[in-house]
Design an enzyme around this catalytic site. Structure first.
Site, short mmCIF file in Angstrom:
data_model
loop_
_atom_site.label_atom_id
_atom_site.label_comp_id
_atom_site.label_asym_id
_atom_site.label_seq_id
_atom_site.Cartn_x
_atom_site.Cartn_y
_atom_site.Cartn_z
N VAL A 229 -2.25 32.97 7.32
CA VAL A 229 -3.16 31.84 7.13
C VAL A 229 -2.77 30.61 7.94
O VAL A 229 -3.54 29.66 8.03
CB VAL A 229 -3.30 31.44 5.64
CG1 VAL A 229 -3.95 32.54 4.84
CG2 VAL A 229 -1.94 31.05 5.05
N TYR B 224 7.48 22.47 -1.53
CA TYR B 224 6.43 23.09 -2.34
C TYR B 224 5.59 22.03 -3.05
O TYR B 224 4.36 22.02 -2.98
CB TYR B 224 7.06 24.04 -3.35
CG TYR B 224 6.07 24.77 -4.22
CD1 TYR B 224 5.38 25.87 -3.74
CD2 TYR B 224 5.83 24.37 -5.54
CE1 TYR B 224 4.47 26.56 -4.53
CE2 TYR B 224 4.93 25.04 -6.33
CZ TYR B 224 4.25 26.14 -5.83
OH TYR B 224 3.33 26.81 -6.62
#
Length: 253
Positions: free
Chosen positions: A53, A145
């Site tokens: 992606v 994250y």
């Protein structure tokens, strides 16, 4: 006509649960995933693409294939993400930071970028972006994250503003800790970083929620199917946690 649904990282884990739920609801399913083995285990009536992606050319090619095969797209589930490193911010290498954001943020942006004109052309569509409760509270030792997931929340709200006039809705789903192999890897790394046992870290995550337990992939899947349905036709620009109600994102157990 049944919904045409694209799910990134849809061949296993939460993404596979989402794909299964849409298929059970009668949707046409297209799964993009980096894992060739998992893609090979998808039902034969699903469309599949092996995809990184973070690769814009590959995403553009996939959307060309979707246009040729389906003629449009009704639902984008931008679900692909990685955990990134578990370390104090001063110990995170720039390459690790960039690698995490490339998947978790760039991947969501690129899929949204190519889905938007397709949905605008048909005057309808739904974008569902997967963030995390880390994108609402932050998590120590998980700076890349958490930062990527906060950014996904901002992107989702912006998409809702830009695309709403074209009949397109955008919402962000924020899972809590999900039972499964990926979370087991997170638990192992965090246990090592904190000098704790895996079970103690697990209990810490669970005790940080009102319901006292992890969620399952089906909980995210059910929310995704609902948000893509006509029952949620006026729900857009929302950030919806599916987490058993986080009350303490960093409990010390």
């Amino acid at each position: 006509m049944s919904q045409r649904v694209l799910i990134t990282a849809g061949a296993s884990g939460v993404g596979r649960a989402v794909a299964d739920a849409f298929a059970a609801a009668g949707a046409q399913v297209w799964v993009a995933d980096l894992d060739s083995k998992a893609l090979g285990e998808c039902p034969s009536d699903w469309q599949t693409t092996r995809l990184d992606v973070s690769d814009e050319a590959a995403i553009a090619a996939m959307f060309d294939d979707i246009a040729a095969h389906w003629g449009g797209l009704d639902v984008l589930c931008a679900n692909a993400g990685i955990a990134g490193p578990t370390a104090l911010v001063e110990d995170v290498a720039l390459e690790e930071w960039r690698a995490c954001l490339a998947v978790n943020l760039d991947g969501v942006f690129l899929c949204s970028k190519y889905a938007a004109p397709m949905m605008k052309a048909q005057g309808s569509g739904v974008m569902l972006l997967t963030a995390s409760t880390a994108g609402q509270y932050g998590y120590p030792r998980r700076a890349p994250y958490a930062a990527s997931k906060w950014a996904v929340v901002g992107l989702g709200k912006t998409l809702a503003m830009e695309l709403g006039p074209h009949g397109i809705r955008a919402n962000v789903i924020c899972p809590g800790a999900v039972e499964g192999p990926r979370m087991e890897q997170v638990l192992a790394r965090e246990a090592q970083a904190k000098g704790m046992t895996r079970d103690r870290v697990y209990q810490g995550y669970a005790s940080g929620t009102s319901m006292g337990r992890f969620i399952e992939g089906r909980d995210i899947a059910d929310m995704a199917v609902f948000l893509a349905s006509d029952a949620a036709r006026m729900v857009s620009g929302q950030v919806i946690a599916v987490d058993g109600h986080t009350v303490n994102p960093d409990p010390q157990v």
